[in-house]
Design a protein around this motif. Sequence first.
Motif, PDB file in Angstrom:
ATOM      1  N   GLN A 254       0.820  -1.208   0.000  1.00 45.72           N
ATOM      2  CA  GLN A 254       0.000   0.000   0.000  1.00 45.72           C
ATOM      3  C   GLN A 254       0.861   1.268   0.000  1.00 45.72           C
ATOM      4  N   ARG A 255       1.830   1.264  -0.900  1.00 49.69           N
ATOM      5  CA  ARG A 255       2.718   2.424  -1.044  1.00 49.69           C
ATOM      6  C   ARG A 255       3.175   2.516  -2.488  1.00 49.69           C
ATOM      7  N   PRO A 256       3.640   3.704  -2.923  1.00 49.71           N
ATOM      8  CA  PRO A 256       4.142   3.831  -4.302  1.00 49.71           C
ATOM      9  C   PRO A 256       5.404   2.992  -4.522  1.00 49.71           C
ATOM     10  N   VAL A 257       5.547   2.471  -5.715  1.00 48.41           N
ATOM     11  CA  VAL A 257       6.743   1.724  -6.099  1.00 48.41           C
ATOM     12  C   VAL A 257       7.345   2.415  -7.319  1.00 48.41           C
ATOM     13  N   VAL A 258       8.596   2.881  -7.187  1.00 50.14           N
ATOM     14  CA  VAL A 258       9.279   3.618  -8.252  1.00 50.14           C
ATOM     15  C   VAL A 258      10.366   2.737  -8.846  1.00 50.14           C
ATOM     16  N   SER A 259      10.461   2.751 -10.162  1.00 50.22           N
ATOM     17  CA  SER A 259      11.509   1.998 -10.854  1.00 50.22           C
ATOM     18  C   SER A 259      12.098   2.898 -11.931  1.00 50.22           C
ATOM     19  N   ASN A 260      13.180   3.623 -11.577  1.00 50.95           N
ATOM     20  CA  ASN A 260      13.838   4.536 -12.501  1.00 50.95           C
ATOM     21  C   ASN A 260      15.051   3.870 -13.139  1.00 50.95           C
ATOM     22  N   LEU A 261      15.071   3.812 -14.467  1.00 48.54           N
ATOM     23  CA  LEU A 261      16.198   3.291 -15.235  1.00 48.54           C
ATOM     24  C   LEU A 261      16.675   1.935 -14.714  1.00 48.54           C
ATOM     25  N   PRO A 262      15.778   0.959 -14.580  1.00 51.08           N
ATOM     26  CA  PRO A 262      16.178  -0.340 -14.015  1.00 51.08           C
ATOM     27  C   PRO A 262      17.002  -1.156 -15.008  1.00 51.08           C
ATOM     28  N   ALA A 263      17.856  -2.027 -14.467  1.00 49.79           N
ATOM     29  CA  ALA A 263      18.553  -3.000 -15.293  1.00 49.79           C
ATOM     30  C   ALA A 263      17.557  -4.050 -15.764  1.00 49.79           C
TER      31      ALA A 263
ATOM     32  N   ASP B  97      17.329  -7.270 -15.330  1.00 48.56           N
ATOM     33  CA  ASP B  97      16.830  -8.227 -14.338  1.00 48.56           C
ATOM     34  C   ASP B  97      15.809  -7.579 -13.407  1.00 48.56           C
ATOM     35  N   GLN B  98      16.033  -6.310 -13.055  1.00 49.48           N
ATOM     36  CA  GLN B  98      15.067  -5.619 -12.207  1.00 49.48           C
ATOM     37  C   GLN B  98      13.783  -5.332 -12.971  1.00 49.48           C
ATOM     38  N   LEU B  99      13.910  -4.958 -14.262  1.00 49.66           N
ATOM     39  CA  LEU B  99      12.733  -4.698 -15.071  1.00 49.66           C
ATOM     40  C   LEU B  99      11.904  -5.967 -15.236  1.00 49.66           C
ATOM     41  N   ALA B 100      12.575  -7.103 -15.372  1.00 57.50           N
ATOM     42  CA  ALA B 100      11.857  -8.370 -15.485  1.00 57.50           C
ATOM     43  C   ALA B 100      11.067  -8.673 -14.223  1.00 57.50           C
ATOM     44  N   ALA B 101      11.602  -8.272 -13.071  1.00 56.27           N
ATOM     45  CA  ALA B 101      10.897  -8.506 -11.808  1.00 56.27           C
ATOM     46  C   ALA B 101       9.755  -7.521 -11.609  1.00 56.27           C
ATOM     47  N   ASP B 102       9.933  -6.278 -12.096  1.00 52.58           N
ATOM     48  CA  ASP B 102       8.913  -5.252 -11.894  1.00 52.58           C
ATOM     49  C   ASP B 102       7.735  -5.389 -12.849  1.00 52.58           C
TER      50      ASP B 102
ATOM     51  N   SER C  44      11.327   4.267 -17.271  1.00 46.96           N
ATOM     52  CA  SER C  44      11.016   4.489 -15.854  1.00 46.96           C
ATOM     53  C   SER C  44       9.525   4.275 -15.612  1.00 46.96           C
ATOM     54  N   ALA C  45       9.210   3.762 -14.425  1.00 46.33           N
ATOM     55  CA  ALA C  45       7.814   3.457 -14.108  1.00 46.33           C
ATOM     56  C   ALA C  45       7.506   3.846 -12.669  1.00 46.33           C
ATOM     57  N   LEU C  46       6.247   4.145 -12.449  1.00 38.78           N
ATOM     58  CA  LEU C  46       5.759   4.495 -11.112  1.00 38.78           C
ATOM     59  C   LEU C  46       4.398   3.845 -10.925  1.00 38.78           C
ATOM     60  N   CYS C  47       4.238   3.097  -9.865  1.00 35.72           N
ATOM     61  CA  CYS C  47       2.969   2.438  -9.557  1.00 35.72           C
ATOM     62  C   CYS C  47       2.463   2.972  -8.217  1.00 35.72           C
ATOM     63  N   VAL C  48       1.267   3.540  -8.220  1.00 35.07           N
ATOM     64  CA  VAL C  48       0.705   4.188  -7.023  1.00 35.07           C
ATOM     65  C   VAL C  48      -0.619   3.525  -6.670  1.00 35.07           C
ATOM     66  N   PRO C  49      -0.853   3.223  -5.389  1.00 36.15           N
ATOM     67  CA  PRO C  49      -2.115   2.572  -5.009  1.00 36.15           C
ATOM     68  C   PRO C  49      -3.300   3.537  -5.041  1.00 36.15           C
ATOM     69  N   LEU C  50      -4.442   3.011  -5.409  1.00 34.89           N
ATOM     70  CA  LEU C  50      -5.711   3.733  -5.291  1.00 34.89           C
ATOM     71  C   LEU C  50      -6.339   3.250  -3.987  1.00 34.89           C
TER      72      LEU C  50
ATOM     73  N   ILE D 159      -8.145  -0.402  -3.717  1.00 37.94           N
ATOM     74  CA  ILE D 159      -9.115  -0.889  -4.707  1.00 37.94           C
ATOM     75  C   ILE D 159      -8.495  -1.021  -6.100  1.00 37.94           C
ATOM     76  N   GLY D 160      -7.254  -0.568  -6.265  1.00 34.97           N
ATOM     77  CA  GLY D 160      -6.612  -0.669  -7.564  1.00 34.97           C
ATOM     78  C   GLY D 160      -5.289   0.060  -7.561  1.00 34.97           C
ATOM     79  N   VAL D 161      -4.674   0.166  -8.747  1.00 33.57           N
ATOM     80  CA  VAL D 161      -3.396   0.865  -8.891  1.00 33.57           C
ATOM     81  C   VAL D 161      -3.437   1.706 -10.150  1.00 33.57           C
ATOM     82  N   VAL D 162      -2.645   2.776 -10.143  1.00 35.54           N
ATOM     83  CA  VAL D 162      -2.436   3.566 -11.358  1.00 35.54           C
ATOM     84  C   VAL D 162      -0.962   3.447 -11.710  1.00 35.54           C
ATOM     85  N   ASN D 163      -0.689   3.024 -12.941  1.00 33.36           N
ATOM     86  CA  ASN D 163       0.677   2.821 -13.422  1.00 33.36           C
ATOM     87  C   ASN D 163       1.064   3.947 -14.371  1.00 33.36           C
ATOM     88  N   LEU D 164       2.234   4.546 -14.140  1.00 32.71           N
ATOM     89  CA  LEU D 164       2.753   5.599 -14.998  1.00 32.71           C
ATOM     90  C   LEU D 164       4.069   5.122 -15.605  1.00 32.71           C
ATOM     91  N   VAL D 165       4.265   5.389 -16.882  1.00 34.04           N
ATOM     92  CA  VAL D 165       5.486   4.982 -17.577  1.00 34.04           C
ATOM     93  C   VAL D 165       6.022   6.174 -18.353  1.00 34.04           C
TER      94      VAL D 165
END
Length: 570
Positions: A249-258, A260-265, A282-288, A295-301
Amino acid sequence: MGEANSRPGPVDEAVAGPAGDLRLLRQILDRAIVGVAVLDTELRYTYVNEALAQVNGVAAELHVGRRIAEVVPGINVEAAEAELRAVMADGVPRHHTVEGTTAADPSGELRWWHNAYNRLETPAGEVLGVVGMVLEITEDRRIRRALDRARTRLALLDEAATRIGTTLDVQLTCKELTRLLVPRLTDIAVVDMVEGGERPERPGDGPRLRRLAMSTTPTLVKAGREFGATGSTHSPQPSSAAARCLAEQRPVVSNLPADDQLAADAPDADRVARYRRLGMHSALCVPLAVREGVIGVVNLVRAGGSPPFSQEDVDLVEELARRAANSINNAQRYAHEHETALVLQRALLSERTRPHGDVECAGRYLPAGKTAEVGGDWFDSMALPGGRTLLVVGDVMGHGLEAAATMGEYRSLMRALAFQGWGPEKILSEAQRTVEALGLDRVATCVVAEIDPTAGTLTLAGAGHLPPLLLRRGLGAQFVELPGDPPLGAGVGHYRGTTLTLSPGSVLLLYTDGLVERRGEDIELSLESLAALDLDPDAPLERLLDTALTGLAAVRAEDDVALLAARLRR
């Protein structure tokens, strides 16, 4: 300033003479709080004061004889030298703002300086070089940028208040959020909602998500298809950003991942190559999140030349998501109640009407569109002893589950009273007394009509309802005038009836106000429009109902519509 800074140069030559005081000028320049540099015609340093040496992070004596790019390679040297050459060429002073980095700040953060350039020349007009005054404006720029970001943030939040949640449609509300985010904050925005009541296919699987909205910049429309079509469902892998965002229940940020990290995210590991090919970095996933949970998530790329997500970006998107989540949750609650009330309404109206064989009946119930709640409209027909048929159309005030449930109570009450052998006016009077005894707190309008084929009569009584429309062969359409008695539940216990002669083939059309009432339109004009429709009493009753509904555009009505047509057979 050291020996390297004391040899004769353009400054010395320009000021030497009876009017010059070299020693005084050097004191002024050396002690100035503004950076000062003198460059020769080859744009090599011949003098810098201590203030500029500190700005550049290089000792003053180490400047002399070197070019700008050798001392401060972290700035746009080409632009600076172009300005300096222009000043030497025409003698016109120029101002120039430079941005970049110097050795004085090892953090590598961007800095800004405002430079003023003037040509140096001898009294005879010989060009000796150029002098530059350097004033650092980094703090001013940062303050201005912070203010601009604050204004942008407030403007975006204000816009969110007016653009998100304009309707009670869940999918449209999600779309409003993605449209607000693209392109101002991201290149791709996706909203995934947790599917209610669905269990994972296998133990350990994460929640199932349904894609409700997606927006992209024009250049990434095709790229957006890599995320799955709107309406599709998927179960993200446990290590994905979406799964972690939901669980923690928190934002997850993935800036310029390698990789292997991108495969996990990513929702699944197979997407890495496609993401790289499309330039997504780069990606950002924020909970709604709402009070009851996520109740959901909003994904930004972000892709291409867009920068990675900063903490300010995360904070702003988190606030927008929090506001949007409340609107989406309200829409979900409404959609659930709307559907429940609609199911209840249809269930209560699903019981077949049973008129006598000498009376033909057809009824229709049309719920309002998604922007309005289900109401309490109903219709009914019952075969009574003696060959009589009773017709009822009513409308409980209000909307939602309570109105639909109260409609069921009114309908059952009218059915029970119909078999007491009373006429329409007595049925309504007894219904009012029963409503008071039961304490029903919702008012209902109603019209009750009794057709007696043996006597050839039609008896009607109304409780605050709109007048029925009577269609007779050769006489056209006429409204039946009813006494102006109040609705049921209004506290008045006496109702009056009206009896008319009814010839075979005549059609009686009963309806609720959703058929004719429109916001901003006079009800009398709407009733005239109904009477003016091509309603042929000899046409099939279902066709008559279709003509009434389409002729008055009832499919766009703001309220539910109940229609009942009855024809006395020949």
